[in-house]
Write an enzyme that holds these catalytic residues in place. Structure first.
Site, PDB file in Angstrom:
ATOM      1  N   ASN A 158      13.896  -3.882  10.185  1.00  0.00           N
ATOM      2  CA  ASN A 158      12.531  -4.134  10.826  1.00  0.00           C
ATOM      3  C   ASN A 158      12.318  -5.538  11.233  1.00  0.00           C
ATOM      4  O   ASN A 158      11.583  -5.937  12.071  1.00  0.00           O
ATOM      5  CB  ASN A 158      11.446  -3.758   9.648  1.00  0.00           C
ATOM      6  CG  ASN A 158      11.279  -2.222   9.945  1.00  0.00           C
ATOM      7  OD1 ASN A 158      11.450  -1.739  10.810  1.00  0.00           O
ATOM      8  ND2 ASN A 158      10.578  -1.808   8.666  1.00  0.00           N
ATOM      9  N   GLY A 169       5.855  -1.553   5.239  1.00  0.00           N
ATOM     10  CA  GLY A 169       5.890  -1.153   4.049  1.00  0.00           C
ATOM     11  C   GLY A 169       7.428  -0.792   3.747  1.00  0.00           C
ATOM     12  O   GLY A 169       8.410  -0.578   4.859  1.00  0.00           O
ATOM     13  N   TYR A 192      -5.054  -1.219  -4.952  1.00  0.00           N
ATOM     14  CA  TYR A 192      -3.759  -0.538  -4.902  1.00  0.00           C
ATOM     15  C   TYR A 192      -3.137  -0.276  -6.212  1.00  0.00           C
ATOM     16  O   TYR A 192      -2.827  -0.802  -7.027  1.00  0.00           O
ATOM     17  CB  TYR A 192      -2.775  -1.431  -4.049  1.00  0.00           C
ATOM     18  CG  TYR A 192      -3.099  -1.518  -2.832  1.00  0.00           C
ATOM     19  CD1 TYR A 192      -3.872  -0.882  -1.855  1.00  0.00           C
ATOM     20  CD2 TYR A 192      -2.391  -2.529  -1.649  1.00  0.00           C
ATOM     21  CE1 TYR A 192      -4.284  -1.293  -0.595  1.00  0.00           C
ATOM     22  CE2 TYR A 192      -2.345  -2.555  -0.585  1.00  0.00           C
ATOM     23  CZ  TYR A 192      -3.453  -2.198  -0.133  1.00  0.00           C
ATOM     24  OH  TYR A 192      -3.894  -2.536   1.367  1.00  0.00           O
ATOM     25  N   TRP A 196       0.918  -1.250  -0.074  1.00  0.00           N
ATOM     26  CA  TRP A 196      -0.277  -0.141   0.084  1.00  0.00           C
ATOM     27  C   TRP A 196       0.862   1.472   0.070  1.00  0.00           C
ATOM     28  O   TRP A 196       1.717   1.200   0.535  1.00  0.00           O
ATOM     29  CB  TRP A 196      -0.898  -0.041   1.361  1.00  0.00           C
ATOM     30  CG  TRP A 196      -1.913   1.303   1.401  1.00  0.00           C
ATOM     31  CD1 TRP A 196      -2.539   1.771   0.439  1.00  0.00           C
ATOM     32  CD2 TRP A 196      -1.894   2.015   2.616  1.00  0.00           C
ATOM     33  NE1 TRP A 196      -3.281   3.091   0.773  1.00  0.00           N
ATOM     34  CE2 TRP A 196      -3.041   3.091   2.112  1.00  0.00           C
ATOM     35  CE3 TRP A 196      -1.341   1.947   3.579  1.00  0.00           C
ATOM     36  CZ2 TRP A 196      -3.163   3.970   3.176  1.00  0.00           C
ATOM     37  CZ3 TRP A 196      -1.755   3.014   4.634  1.00  0.00           C
ATOM     38  CH2 TRP A 196      -2.662   4.167   4.169  1.00  0.00           C
ATOM     39  N   ARG A 206       8.153  10.233   4.196  1.00  0.00           N
ATOM     40  CA  ARG A 206       6.851  10.125   3.351  1.00  0.00           C
ATOM     41  C   ARG A 206       6.004  11.011   3.775  1.00  0.00           C
ATOM     42  O   ARG A 206       5.093  11.433   2.667  1.00  0.00           O
ATOM     43  CB  ARG A 206       6.323   8.610   4.136  1.00  0.00           C
ATOM     44  CG  ARG A 206       4.971   8.155   3.478  1.00  0.00           C
ATOM     45  CD  ARG A 206       4.483   6.846   4.175  1.00  0.00           C
ATOM     46  NE  ARG A 206       5.473   5.676   3.741  1.00  0.00           N
ATOM     47  CZ  ARG A 206       5.130   4.539   4.028  1.00  0.00           C
ATOM     48  NH1 ARG A 206       4.075   4.262   4.989  1.00  0.00           N
ATOM     49  NH2 ARG A 206       6.006   3.602   3.738  1.00  0.00           N
ATOM     50  N   SER A 253     -10.730  -7.337   6.406  1.00  0.00           N
ATOM     51  CA  SER A 253      -9.972  -6.512   6.884  1.00  0.00           C
ATOM     52  C   SER A 253     -10.937  -5.142   7.557  1.00  0.00           C
ATOM     53  O   SER A 253     -11.728  -4.660   6.958  1.00  0.00           O
ATOM     54  CB  SER A 253      -9.280  -5.726   5.568  1.00  0.00           C
ATOM     55  OG  SER A 253      -8.355  -4.607   5.980  1.00  0.00           O
TER      56      SER A 253
END
Length: 324
Positions: free
Chosen positions: A294, A284, A54, A21, A228, A151
């Protein structure tokens, strides 16, 4: 990498998943997206999440093309259906027609024979739950999907779906994909307990609050130009977290992470994975190094004392609700 079973199923997914996304198909060049997917796979991530909406299918195309390099049995692909894929009446929602047509379209874009996890992207109040659940069950029977999930469904919506599936003896839902992070914790009250009772795991998105929980945004400082948040197309989502109380708490969490030899992002992910009902946290990435950092979160098991210290630090924002 470590793996957890998804719901009451035999499907194992990596504790860290890679999502697409806001990135793959537009904001991130295809070759960069491919490098991220390759790096994720190399590090043991076997779970890749996308959606038909997306970039109107482009994210599915990029993901599917890249995964062709690997043995199909070695990875799990999740995609979704609900949001508009056109401007005509039956080109959105969770009707049987839209679900069936979009499943076929997603398979084509992904270049796959089946989808591992097919998710209802949101709840559709205009369509009977029975119609949606029966359509998903038929897709399982046809071999086009292996498992079904949802979701951002509420506890009541999950209960209703579970009741329908039990009454009709349908294949059960095994997952729900809600937003969940140190700032937004609404699922802890009802969604997680209801899900646990019905064999449904959480696959959480935005675990780092769109990058806010990396510590890159500071109180009383301007937004970094390469962040971002500097991207106009994502400003609304990220700006919802830009509250002075939140940024001051994050500053304290950043120090807490440092005191325990962790990055804030790793602390935030490890905190999420403390929840047994969470099977995976979707990250992401716009560069492979972010994934490398991560995934290390799975190696940190937070002590009860540290969890209590985190809770104390979060106390000032326990009533914070992002305005969107």
């Amino acid at each position: 990498m470590k793996y957890r079973y998804l719901g009451n199923s035999g499907l194992q997914v990596s504790e860290i998943a890679l999502g697409s996304w806001l990135t793959y198909g537009k904001a991130v060049a295809d070759n960069t997206a491919e490098n991220c997917i390759h790096k994720a796979y190399e590090l043991g991530i076997n779970f890749f999440d996308t959606a038909n909406a997306y970039e109107t299918g482009q994210a599915e195309i990029v993901l599917g093309k890249t995964l062709q390099n690997y043995d199909r049995s070695s990875y799990v692909v999740a995609t979704k259906v609900f949001f508009p894929m056109g401007d005509k009446p039956n080109q959105s929602g969770l009707s049987r027609k839209h679900i069936m047509e979009q499943c076929d379209a997603s398979l084509k874009r992904l270049g796959l024979d089946y989808i591992d996890l097919y998710q209802c992207h949101r709840f559709d109040a205009n369509v009977p739950v029975e119609e949606t659940m029966l359509a998903l069950d038929d897709l399982v029977k046809q071999g086009k999907i292996l498992y079904a999930g949802v979701s951002e469904w509420s506890a009541a919506q999950l209960e209703k779906a579970a009741a329908v599936q039990k009454e009709w003896k349908l294949h059960p839902l095994i997952s729900n994909q809600p937003i969940y992070n140190m700032i937004e914790r609404y699922i802890e009250t009802e969604v997680i307990p209801v899900s646990a009772r019905n064999g449904i795991s959480q696959i959480v998105f935005s675990p780092l609050a769109q990058g806010v929980l990396t510590g890159k945004y500071k109180p009383n400082e301007s937004i970094p130009k390469d962040s971002r948040a500097a991207n106009n197309e994502t400003n609304m989502v990220i700006n919802s977290y830009f509250d002075e109380r939140v940024l001051h708490v994050i500053s304290k969490l950043n120090q807490l992470a440092s005191d325990h030899d962790m990055k804030l992002s790793q602390l935030a992910l490890a905190w999420i994975l403390r929840q047994e009902n969470v099977a995976s946290a979707i990250i992401g990435a716009s560069k492979p190094s972010q994934i490398e950092e991560n995934v290390k979160a799975v190696d940190f098991k937070l002590s009860e004392a540290l969890i209590q210290e985190i809770e104390h630090t979060l106390e000032p924002i326990k009533d914070f609700h992002p305005a969107r």
